[in-house]
Design a protein around this motif. Structure first.
Motif, PDB file in Angstrom:
ATOM      1  N   VAL A 148     -41.664   5.079 -90.604  1.00  0.00           N
ATOM      2  CA  VAL A 148     -41.138   6.379 -90.194  1.00  0.00           C
ATOM      3  C   VAL A 148     -39.848   6.153 -89.418  1.00  0.00           C
ATOM      4  CG1 VAL A 148     -41.540   8.439 -88.781  1.00  0.00           C
ATOM      5  CG2 VAL A 148     -43.411   7.452 -90.122  1.00  0.00           C
ATOM      6  N   LEU A 168     -36.865   8.204 -87.020  1.00  0.00           N
ATOM      7  CA  LEU A 168     -36.503   9.401 -86.276  1.00  0.00           C
ATOM      8  C   LEU A 168     -35.021   9.345 -85.927  1.00  0.00           C
ATOM      9  CD1 LEU A 168     -39.459   9.786 -83.723  1.00  0.00           C
ATOM     10  CD2 LEU A 168     -39.233  10.795 -86.005  1.00  0.00           C
ATOM     11  N   GLN A 226     -34.655  14.741 -86.733  1.00  0.00           N
ATOM     12  CA  GLN A 226     -34.925  14.729 -88.161  1.00  0.00           C
ATOM     13  C   GLN A 226     -35.804  13.525 -88.474  1.00  0.00           C
ATOM     14  OE1 GLN A 226     -31.505  14.875 -90.712  1.00  0.00           O
ATOM     15  NE2 GLN A 226     -31.332  17.082 -90.554  1.00  0.00           N
ATOM     16  N   ILE A 227     -36.669  13.672 -89.470  1.00  0.00           N
ATOM     17  CA  ILE A 227     -37.650  12.643 -89.812  1.00  0.00           C
ATOM     18  C   ILE A 227     -37.335  12.060 -91.188  1.00  0.00           C
ATOM     19  CG2 ILE A 227     -40.105  12.158 -90.190  1.00  0.00           C
ATOM     20  CD1 ILE A 227     -40.709  14.622 -88.449  1.00  0.00           C
ATOM     21  N   ARG A 244     -38.992   9.025 -94.003  1.00  0.00           N
ATOM     22  CA  ARG A 244     -40.194   8.242 -94.294  1.00  0.00           C
ATOM     23  C   ARG A 244     -39.956   7.328 -95.493  1.00  0.00           C
ATOM     24  NH1 ARG A 244     -42.544  13.165 -92.609  1.00  0.00           N
ATOM     25  NH2 ARG A 244     -44.205  12.921 -91.050  1.00  0.00           N
ATOM     26  N   ASP A 293     -37.430  14.856 -94.329  1.00  0.00           N
ATOM     27  CA  ASP A 293     -37.953  16.168 -93.967  1.00  0.00           C
ATOM     28  C   ASP A 293     -36.764  17.071 -93.667  1.00  0.00           C
ATOM     29  OD1 ASP A 293     -39.162  18.393 -92.782  1.00  0.00           O
ATOM     30  OD2 ASP A 293     -40.753  17.183 -91.894  1.00  0.00           O
ATOM     31  N   ILE A 318     -43.646  16.682 -83.317  1.00  0.00           N
ATOM     32  CA  ILE A 318     -43.166  15.324 -83.030  1.00  0.00           C
ATOM     33  C   ILE A 318     -44.206  14.554 -82.222  1.00  0.00           C
ATOM     34  CG2 ILE A 318     -41.409  13.974 -81.823  1.00  0.00           C
ATOM     35  CD1 ILE A 318     -40.494  15.191 -84.486  1.00  0.00           C
ATOM     36  N   LEU A 378     -46.864  13.453 -84.561  1.00  0.00           N
ATOM     37  CA  LEU A 378     -46.393  12.369 -85.413  1.00  0.00           C
ATOM     38  C   LEU A 378     -46.488  11.029 -84.676  1.00  0.00           C
ATOM     39  CD1 LEU A 378     -44.946  11.285 -87.963  1.00  0.00           C
ATOM     40  CD2 LEU A 378     -42.777  11.817 -86.813  1.00  0.00           C
TER      41      LEU A 378
END
Length: 213
Positions: A165, A167, A175-176, A178, A189, A200, A203
């Motif tokens: 992941v 960030l 914003q994410i 993956r 995302d 968040i 997560l």
């Protein structure tokens, strides 16, 4: 070593308040945020559970050929020295790339890893890039490209079936990214989140819980 109980979903309230307070001052430098981010990550990823928060780690872009374990050890020893010990330009570019003779590294602000017996085999869980404030549209494009470069470089070194992941934190906006595993496509995302949001926190708590033992 006995396991600690899982951390609470929500960190101490003062930390959330401090993020808001710092944002109000519109800081110029990323380093204005670093102490807060270390505190936040330490809440979810305590060292007692063999989590390590690594500032500005160097992620090699790629290997021309599969390295031997001894070569990885030698490189790890070299990179453990101060950057000042290198001959030549060791500056990091605006896109987070460190270039040395014959080598190219990506340098995000933080990673979170799960420690193993060998320092060169720590398991990468989370990659974090920090920007001092929410950018305009043009800078968002540059920042997301930089983040994708980090994810792509890190993805080459993931173990089979290991996800990652990322960030991208701009001020208090997140914003994410993956990766499902090595060689997988980066998924982004499209939603932006507030750093203090439940999403968040869930997560981070979930990554911690999945790797707690």
């Amino acid at each position: 070593m006995p396991n600690l109980p899982l951390p609470p979903l929500h960190p101490e309230e003062w930390l959330a308040e401090r993020f808001v307070h710092v944002a109000e001052f519109d800081p110029r430098f990323e380093s204005s945020w670093y102490g807060l981010h270390i505190a936040l990550l330490s809440h979810y990823f305590p060292y007692q559970q063999k989590f390590l928060i690594k500032p500005q780690p160097k992620i090699r872009d790629s290997y021309e050929e599969e390295p031997s374990f001894s070569s990885i050890q030698a490189e790890s020893s070299m990179m453990a020295d101060s950057e000042d010990s290198f001959v030549g330009d060791t500056s990091i570019t605006s896109t987070g790339v460190l270039t040395l003779p014959g080598l190219s590294y990506r340098v995000p602000d933080f990673t979170v890893t799960k420690a193993t017996q060998y320092a060169t085999h720590d398991r990468l869980l989370l990659l974090v890039e920090v920007k001092p404030r929410e950018p305009d549209e043009a800078n968002w494009t540059a920042y997301t490209a930089q983040m994708d470069g980090y994810m792509e470089a890190a993805g080459q070194h993931l173990e089979k079936d290991a996800g990652l992941v990322g960030l991208l934190i701009c001020g208090t906006t997140v914003q994410i990214r993956r990766l499902a595993g090595p060689g997988a496509q980066i998924t982004a995302d499209k939603t932006t989140y507030e750093l203090n949001s439940v999403a968040i926190r869930q997560l981070l708590h979930g990554i911690s819980e999945d790797n707690w033992d």
